[in-house]
Design an enzyme around this catalytic site. Sequence first.
Site, mmCIF file in Angstrom:
data_model
loop_
_atom_site.group_PDB
_atom_site.id
_atom_site.type_symbol
_atom_site.label_atom_id
_atom_site.label_comp_id
_atom_site.label_asym_id
_atom_site.label_seq_id
_atom_site.Cartn_x
_atom_site.Cartn_y
_atom_site.Cartn_z
ATOM 1 C CG HIS A 183 2.083 1.884 2.631
ATOM 2 N ND1 HIS A 183 3.376 1.959 2.142
ATOM 3 C CD2 HIS A 183 1.296 2.187 1.561
ATOM 4 C CE1 HIS A 183 3.352 2.295 0.864
ATOM 5 N NE2 HIS A 183 2.098 2.430 0.492
ATOM 6 C CG ASP A 215 4.839 -1.452 3.133
ATOM 7 O OD1 ASP A 215 3.730 -0.974 2.803
ATOM 8 O OD2 ASP A 215 5.800 -0.734 3.465
HETATM 9 C C1 F6R Z 1 -0.674 7.295 -2.249
HETATM 10 C C2 F6R Z 1 -0.691 6.485 -1.058
HETATM 11 C C3 F6R Z 1 -0.194 5.079 -1.022
HETATM 12 C C4 F6R Z 1 -0.645 4.252 -2.223
HETATM 13 C C5 F6R Z 1 -0.035 2.857 -2.163
HETATM 14 C C6 F6R Z 1 -0.382 2.035 -3.394
HETATM 15 O O1 F6R Z 1 -1.201 8.580 -2.011
HETATM 16 O O2 F6R Z 1 -1.077 6.996 -0.063
HETATM 17 O O3 F6R Z 1 -0.647 4.462 0.158
HETATM 18 O O4 F6R Z 1 -2.038 4.170 -2.233
HETATM 19 O O5 F6R Z 1 1.351 2.947 -2.046
HETATM 20 O O6 F6R Z 1 0.206 2.610 -4.515
HETATM 21 P P1 F6R Z 1 -0.127 2.054 -5.981
HETATM 22 O O7 F6R Z 1 -1.567 2.356 -6.212
HETATM 23 O O8 F6R Z 1 0.756 2.822 -6.904
HETATM 24 O O9 F6R Z 1 0.159 0.598 -5.949
#
Ligand code: F6R
Length: 257
Positions: free
Chosen positions: A138, A136
């Site tokens: 973030h 999304d």
């Molecule tokens: C984790 C964090 C999140 C992840 C994001 C992607 O500390 O801050 O912003 O980086 O949700 O997560 P993955 O890498 O599992 O797709």
Amino acid sequence: MEVVICRDYDEMSAKAGAAVADVVKAKPKAVLGFATGSSPIGLYKELIRMHKDEGLDFSKCLTFNLDEYCGLSGDHPQSYWYFMHENLFNHINVPKGKVNVPSGTEADHAAFCRAYEEKIAKAGGIDVQVLGIGSDGHIAFNEPTSSLGSRTRMVTLTEQTIDDNARFFEKREDVPRHAISMGVGTVMEAKKCVMVVNGANKAEALAAMVEGPVTSMITASALQWHPDAVVFVDEAASANLKMRDYYLWVQKSKSEA
Ligand code: F6R
């Protein structure tokens, strides 16, 4: 923002790992910001490899993690404290007392968050912040509509993030709804940001972050204002980038210069 398109996950991880290692080599007392999730696991493997094979030294470093689930203590296998120790800290020589991961179990969350911000500031700020991006858009757990000036605080996760992260838990209902997260404003103060983005499921969010408007609907888009943000992406994640050929051209021209 610099976009480095890589062949695959391994190349992305190696290049991003090298970018973080360069900061540690240039400044042994570097303040390192880390992220959890599946994206940076290869980057962390690369840092471990460099520590073991090349003597990359973390003994004087200080670390701060982006976020932690509310309600999970460090010994919970899905806590970010646990994740970081399993995937990085137990395999490098950063002293245990120099590791900071937000606590999700403080009775007074607000006081904890203020103290976390103060600790980062007292350390002189973060020299390099590792980031991933949510589907999304973030960064950290700054969900759509989070203020682009936000600081460390308690946040409510979107249903999309809960769905995305359910894969790490036994069942969806076990995913906490709240987390403690550095704010977008906190991340933006890091001197350098190194983001890793892989997989087709991130292609849309990545294109919106790099080439769309700066908007709190895609909090990662704030990085367009960051003076030193590098995004390492694999082929699949790069699929929706309109300026894809330009990014490849930039990297080719750099390597030939
Ligand atoms: C984790 C964090 C999140 C992840 C994001 C992607 O500390 O801050 O912003 O980086 O949700 O997560 P993955 O890498 O599992 O797709």
